[in-house]
Scaffold this motif. Structure first.
Motif, short mmCIF file in Angstrom:
data_model
loop_
_atom_site.label_atom_id
_atom_site.label_comp_id
_atom_site.label_asym_id
_atom_site.label_seq_id
_atom_site.Cartn_x
_atom_site.Cartn_y
_atom_site.Cartn_z
N UNK A 130 0.82 -1.20 0.00
CA UNK A 130 0.00 0.00 0.00
C UNK A 130 0.86 1.26 0.00
N UNK A 131 1.96 1.22 0.73
CA UNK A 131 2.88 2.36 0.73
C UNK A 131 3.48 2.57 -0.66
N UNK A 132 3.84 1.50 -1.33
CA UNK A 132 4.38 1.61 -2.69
C UNK A 132 3.35 2.15 -3.66
N UNK A 133 2.10 1.73 -3.51
CA UNK A 133 1.04 2.23 -4.37
C UNK A 133 0.85 3.74 -4.21
N UNK A 134 0.91 4.22 -2.98
CA UNK A 134 0.79 5.66 -2.74
C UNK A 134 1.97 6.41 -3.36
N UNK A 135 3.16 5.84 -3.25
CA UNK A 135 4.34 6.50 -3.83
C UNK A 135 4.23 6.58 -5.34
N UNK A 136 3.76 5.49 -5.96
CA UNK A 136 3.64 5.51 -7.42
C UNK A 136 2.53 6.48 -7.89
N UNK A 137 1.45 6.57 -7.10
CA UNK A 137 0.39 7.51 -7.45
C UNK A 137 0.88 8.95 -7.35
N UNK A 138 1.67 9.24 -6.33
CA UNK A 138 2.23 10.59 -6.16
C UNK A 138 3.18 10.92 -7.31
N UNK A 139 4.01 9.96 -7.69
CA UNK A 139 4.96 10.18 -8.79
C UNK A 139 4.22 10.42 -10.10
#
Length: 382
Positions: A369-378
């Motif tokens: 979930x943390x990775x998903x948020x990072x990719x969405x922000x990028x």
């Protein structure tokens, strides 16, 4: 490739349903004999780290044949181990050279068309899961009827035969890397430092397989004791149940090709957590254990396929190195899981193991979930 993966990877798991038998044979404790599967997986993890990257540098078919021959000879040598220490050391060496299945994964990814890669890799990976589960069933049957030594003699003989068959059954595969071996290993580490997706997927794989190994290592102790008191052959049959989940691998890969890996990974994580919740209340109920086996193997397999497939998209020329990174992490997690599982068993028996597995899967979910948020922000910033 599917058949070869299933047969080769079995070498890593034949010892697990034999742990009770080996503990009695060598007069050691359950905790001591649990180090044998841990040594096997640690050896395999190091072999993946130092041997599998060679698939980008040398002809893959020859690398697989050499791996099969050496691992086969050491598997046979396990049958003549005079004590538990020797058995552990030989298991470590056998695991180190038993890397041909991992080479096959990157081989299949290179041969597949981009729009079919998830499905093709899923088929080959399902061979690995089926092999790991089939090994438990087969080892239990052979040990009960012919003795534990015959299990390892059979394992080594199969490897030697496969080394001959692959010469005609598989195509030659050209390498892409033309530097030195030192540069090859250095570039592998560069992939870890450069790509966040590689780091995330590798750590997730380690956590998930840690939970899987903790379960399967200690399941033998649960089923040998009260109220079950099952024989090694019966315990091995539980591995056959898990094969049902493996047959979902190509379907999961096809779904990932269409919808992307995120949805498939989430499905796998939720299944694994549900399985451990069921297992935590099933220490005396065989129906609960059976249901837990089915759901857990399905969940781990589904998450594993999409988790590794997304790594192969990072670089087409470095797929052996990417496979090395992922499977190395995966089996380091497995080795630690085997140890942690035996430790949890000694502290709180089956409920402790199940809750520990649930904690592993929850950690993997939070990481994803943390990775998903990072990719969405990028993506928004781009």
């Amino acid at each position: 490739m599917f058949v070869a993966c299933a047969l080769v990877v079995s070498n890593l798991y034949y010892n697990q349903p034999l742990l009770g038998m080996l503990a009695r044979e060598f007069a050691v404790s359950e905790k001591s004999v649990s180090m044998v599967p841990a040594f096997t997986l640690i050896g395999y993890a190091l072999g993946i780290l130092f041997l599998v990257p060679l698939g980008d540098m040398v002809e893959r078919r020859r690398l697989m044949q050499a791996s099969m021959m050496v691992a086969g000879l050491f598997a046979i040598s396990l049958a003549v181990s005079p004590n538990i220490l020797t058995l552990g050391i030989l298991s470590f060496i056998m695991g180190f050279f038993n890397v041909s299945a991992t080479v096959l994964i990157s081989f299949s990814a290179n041969l597949a068309k981009p729009e079919e890669r998830g499905r093709i890799v899923g088929i080959v990976l399902s061979g690995i899961l089926i092999g790991s589960l089939m090994a438990r069933t087969l080892a239990g049957f052979v040990a009960e009827n012919f003795g534990w030594k015959m299990v390892f003699i059979f394992a080594g003989s199969v490897n030697l035969i496969l080394a001959i068959i692959t010469q005609w059954a598989l195509p030659a595969a050209e390498s892409h890397f033309h530097g030195t071996y030192k540069a090859l290993l250095s570039s592998t580490w560069d992939l870890v430092k450069t790509h966040a997706t590689v780091r995330e997927a590798a750590l997730m794989g380690a956590i998930l397989f840690g939970s899987f190994s903790a379960f399967w290592t200690t399941l033998t102790f649960l089923l040998e004791g009260e109220p079950f008191r099952y024989t090694p052959q019966t315990i091995g049959l539980f591995g056959a149940l898990g094969m049902i989940g493996a047959f979902a691998a190509p379907l999961a890969g096809r779904y990932a090709d269409k919808k992307g890996p995120a949805a498939t990974i989430r499905l796998g994580l939720y299944c694994a957590m549900a399985a451990f919740a069921i297992l935590a209340v099933s220490s005396t109920a065989v129906v609960g254990v059976i249901l837990g086996v089915l759901i857990l193997d399905l969940g781990i397999q589904v998450a594993h396929i999409s988790n590794q497939t997304r790594m192969f998209e990072v670089s087409a020329e470095a797929r052996s190195r990417l496979s090395s990174i992922y499977i190395f992490s995966y089996f380091v997690g497995g080795a630690l899981g085997s140890y942690i599982g035996s430790l949890l068993w000694s502290l709180g028996r089956w409920p402790a193991v199940s809750l520990g597995g649930l904690g592993f899967c929850l950690g993997a979910t939070l990481l994803f979930q943390r990775g998903q948020k990072r990719r969405a922000t990028s993506a928004k910033l781009a």
